[in-house]
Each structure stands twice: as structure tokens, then as C-alpha cells.
Design a protein around this motif. Structure first.
Motif, mmCIF file in Angstrom:
data_model
loop_
_atom_site.group_PDB
_atom_site.id
_atom_site.type_symbol
_atom_site.label_atom_id
_atom_site.label_comp_id
_atom_site.label_asym_id
_atom_site.label_seq_id
_atom_site.Cartn_x
_atom_site.Cartn_y
_atom_site.Cartn_z
ATOM 1 N N GLU A 141 0.824 -1.209 0.000
ATOM 2 C CA GLU A 141 0.000 0.000 0.000
ATOM 3 C C GLU A 141 0.859 1.261 0.000
ATOM 4 O OE1 GLU A 141 0.856 -1.163 4.211
ATOM 5 O OE2 GLU A 141 0.178 -2.192 2.401
ATOM 6 N N LEU A 142 2.046 1.194 0.598
ATOM 7 C CA LEU A 142 2.944 2.350 0.581
ATOM 8 C C LEU A 142 3.484 2.579 -0.824
ATOM 9 C CD1 LEU A 142 5.004 2.097 3.894
ATOM 10 C CD2 LEU A 142 3.189 3.701 3.327
ATOM 11 N N GLY A 143 3.796 1.481 -1.523
ATOM 12 C CA GLY A 143 4.257 1.614 -2.896
ATOM 13 C C GLY A 143 3.187 2.230 -3.784
ATOM 14 N N CYS A 144 1.948 1.774 -3.603
ATOM 15 C CA CYS A 144 0.839 2.323 -4.394
ATOM 16 C C CYS A 144 0.629 3.796 -4.064
ATOM 17 C CB CYS A 144 -0.436 1.533 -4.114
ATOM 18 S SG CYS A 144 -0.397 -0.165 -4.722
ATOM 19 N N ARG A 145 0.795 4.143 -2.808
ATOM 20 C CA ARG A 145 0.625 5.531 -2.371
ATOM 21 C C ARG A 145 1.661 6.433 -3.032
ATOM 22 N NH1 ARG A 145 -0.785 6.385 3.951
ATOM 23 N NH2 ARG A 145 -1.303 8.599 3.941
ATOM 24 N N PHE A 146 2.895 5.937 -3.114
ATOM 25 C CA PHE A 146 3.971 6.710 -3.729
ATOM 26 C C PHE A 146 3.760 6.847 -5.230
ATOM 27 C CE2 PHE A 146 8.179 7.443 -5.470
ATOM 28 C CZ PHE A 146 8.742 8.322 -4.564
ATOM 29 N N TYR A 147 3.202 5.807 -5.842
ATOM 30 C CA TYR A 147 3.057 5.742 -7.296
ATOM 31 C C TYR A 147 1.696 6.232 -7.766
ATOM 32 C CZ TYR A 147 3.843 3.900 -12.004
ATOM 33 O OH TYR A 147 4.029 3.779 -13.346
ATOM 34 N N ASP A 148 0.950 6.895 -6.899
ATOM 35 C CA ASP A 148 -0.416 7.340 -7.211
ATOM 36 C C ASP A 148 -0.507 7.992 -8.581
ATOM 37 O OD1 ASP A 148 -3.147 8.107 -6.750
ATOM 38 O OD2 ASP A 148 -2.385 10.125 -6.436
ATOM 39 N N THR A 149 -1.541 7.593 -9.345
ATOM 40 C CA THR A 149 -1.736 8.163 -10.678
ATOM 41 C C THR A 149 -3.145 8.748 -10.819
ATOM 42 O OG1 THR A 149 -2.410 5.984 -11.508
ATOM 43 C CG2 THR A 149 -0.106 6.603 -11.781
ATOM 44 N N GLY A 150 -3.704 9.226 -9.723
ATOM 45 C CA GLY A 150 -5.042 9.795 -9.753
ATOM 46 C C GLY A 150 -5.092 11.134 -10.468
ATOM 47 N N ARG A 181 2.248 8.893 -19.125
ATOM 48 C CA ARG A 181 3.270 7.969 -18.621
ATOM 49 C C ARG A 181 4.497 7.973 -19.528
ATOM 50 N NH1 ARG A 181 -1.440 4.778 -17.785
ATOM 51 N NH2 ARG A 181 -0.978 3.426 -19.557
ATOM 52 N N GLN A 182 4.272 8.131 -20.823
ATOM 53 C CA GLN A 182 5.392 8.162 -21.757
ATOM 54 C C GLN A 182 6.290 9.374 -21.518
ATOM 55 O OE1 GLN A 182 3.064 7.954 -25.343
ATOM 56 N NE2 GLN A 182 3.333 5.738 -25.567
ATOM 57 N N ILE A 183 5.666 10.519 -21.227
ATOM 58 C CA ILE A 183 6.462 11.726 -20.945
ATOM 59 C C ILE A 183 7.352 11.505 -19.727
ATOM 60 C CG2 ILE A 183 6.240 14.028 -19.903
ATOM 61 C CD1 ILE A 183 6.149 14.295 -22.792
ATOM 62 N N PHE A 184 6.792 10.883 -18.697
ATOM 63 C CA PHE A 184 7.587 10.606 -17.490
ATOM 64 C C PHE A 184 8.786 9.731 -17.821
ATOM 65 C CE2 PHE A 184 4.506 12.711 -15.117
ATOM 66 C CZ PHE A 184 4.824 12.726 -13.766
ATOM 67 N N ASP A 185 8.552 8.689 -18.618
ATOM 68 C CA ASP A 185 9.646 7.790 -18.957
ATOM 69 C C ASP A 185 10.672 8.465 -19.852
ATOM 70 O OD1 ASP A 185 8.718 5.680 -17.460
ATOM 71 O OD2 ASP A 185 7.557 4.794 -19.092
ATOM 72 N N LEU A 186 10.206 9.231 -20.822
ATOM 73 C CA LEU A 186 11.120 9.887 -21.750
ATOM 74 C C LEU A 186 11.994 10.931 -21.059
ATOM 75 C CD1 LEU A 186 8.740 10.397 -24.811
ATOM 76 C CD2 LEU A 186 10.779 8.934 -24.761
ATOM 77 N N CYS A 187 11.405 11.660 -20.127
ATOM 78 C CA CYS A 187 12.128 12.770 -19.497
ATOM 79 C C CYS A 187 12.907 12.368 -18.251
ATOM 80 C CB CYS A 187 11.154 13.894 -19.132
ATOM 81 S SG CYS A 187 10.386 14.703 -20.554
#
Length: 230
Positions: A141-150, A181-187
Motif C-alpha cells: 500500500e505504501l508503494g501504491c501511495r507513492f506511485y499514485d496516478t489519480g 506515462r510516456q512523458i515521465f519515462d522519456l524525461c
């Protein structure tokens, strides 16, 4: 009236007065005290890591009693989660501002990408990500909290920006969530992973960040840009 009834009435009246008194802080609701605890926890977690940190350590570092900490946070896990939320919100707020500053899409995305990569590869954020990775298997749940994509996350705000620009005919993006998500990965994706695993020193040089972001944005716009954008 019996003495006990008088005492009960007096106590009730005192409580009612306290409840309506100006500037009264309900237990656990003082924002200054809460930030004080989170600041102390941040120093401890970044200093020794999640597993080695204790509530006693945080109590001393925050300068509060142990009882006070438990009024605000029920456990070390809850405290760590609240700290993740606070730090992530601060990052999201600054990223959101870059999307509202105006300029061309290329300028806006470049500004966004450089700030994103700079924040994600900073010493503190890299340490935080390592901690989250270390505990996420037993506390997913902590990992999901950090990775929130809301919708209130950086990816959510970026997706909304892409939707607006697509509606204006400047971009042609069939799925703005994927594009975000692509922008995050590219940058920042490659740089962040390299920092987490110690391949790059954190933070990387500004020139490397700029080169990575500019190349990524160029690739992104080659796929999603329209003639109207030129």
C-alpha cells in the motif's frame, strides 16, 4: 440539586465553552504541530532509512512527546505514508505551475520535463524511492501511495493538459493517460533508475538532464504533434 449533578453540569458547561472557544485545536488537528512531526520524521527516515527508524528517534528529532506523535499518527507506517503524501503534493504543485505558465507546447513540456527530472533525481527523492522500493513487497500500500496516478497527480494533470491541447487541434493523442506515462519515462525514467541503482550520481548534471528532456520531447511531439502546432 445534588452536588454530583452540579458538578456534572459545570463540567458540561466548561466543555461547551471550550468547544466554541476561538483558535481551539482539536487533538491531532494542529497543522503546525503536524508539520513539525513530519519534518522530524523526514530527517530520521532520510538519515537511517525506514526499517532502522523508530518512533523514539522521531520523537526526539521532532521535539515532541511520544504521546503527541500517537495523537497524530497511529504507527510508523502511517507516519511514513503521510510524509510521502506531503512530499509528493509539493512536487505536484510545482509541476502543475509549469503547465499554466504559457508558451508553446514544446516550451511547456520542456519546462515540465526538466523540473520533473530535476526533482525525481534529487538526493532526497532518490533516497525516498529506495526506501519505498525496500518496503513495498511487505507493505504494497505504501508503494501504491507513492506511485499514485489519480487525477490530482502529476500524470493526471498532464493528461488534462493533453486533453485540452488535443481539443484545440494542436496534439493528436488517442489516450492521454498513456501519453502522460510516456512523458515521465522519456524525461525522467532512465535518469531516475540510474540514480536509484547508483549508476549515476544524484543529482545528475544539468546538461545531461536538458539533453535527455529535449530529446524525449522531440520524440514525443514527432508522434503526437499536428501541423497546427507548427
Amino acid at each position: 440539586m445534588p452536588v454530583s449533578s452540579k458538578r456534572d453540569q459545570s463540567l458540561k458547561k466548561a466543555i461547551e465553552v471550550a468547544d466554541t472557544a476561538p483558535n481551539r485545536r482539536v487533538a491531532g488537528q494542529d497543522p503546525v504541530k503536524r508539520q513539525q512531526i513530519l519534518d522530524g520524521a523526514k530527517r530520521v527516515f532520510l538519515g537511517v532509512g525506514f526499517d532502522a527508524a523508530s518512533m523514539n528517534d522521531i520523537t526526539r528529532e521532532a521535539g515532541v512527546s511520544k504521546g503527541t506523535i500517537y495523537v497524530y499518527f497511529g504507527s510508523k507506517e502511517e507516519l511514513f505514508g503521510a510524509l510521502i503524501d506531503r512530499e509528493r503534493t509539493a512536487i505536484f504543485a510545482s509541476l502543475a505551475e509549469t503547465l499554466e505558465e504559457g508558451g508553446s507546447i514544446k516550451e511547456t513540456l520542456t519546462r515540465f520535463g526538466i523540473l520533473l527530472a530535476t526533482r525525481m533525481t534529487s538526493v532526497q527523492v532518490v533516497r525516498a524511492q529506495r526506501m519505498v522500493i525496500g518496503v513495498s513487497e511487505r507493505m504494497p500500500e505504501l508503494g501504491c501511495r507513492f506511485y499514485d496516478t489519480g487525477p490530482d497527480s502529476a500524470k493526471g494533470m498532464l493528461s488534462a493538459y493533453f486533453q485540452r491541447k488535443t481539443a484545440e487541434g494542436l496534439l493528436d493523442i488517442p489516450d492521454t493517460a498513456i501519453a502522460s506515462r510516456q512523458i515521465f519515462d522519456l524525461c525522467a525514467g532512465g535518469l531516475t533508475r540510474a540514480c536509484i541503482f547508483g549508476v549515476l550520481e544524484a543529482p545528475p548534471q544539468e546538461a545531461l538532464i536538458s539533453e535527455t528532456v529535449e530529446s524525449g520531447i522531440q520524440m514525443f511531439l514527432a508522434r503526437y504533434g499536428t501541423q497546427a502546432m507548427d
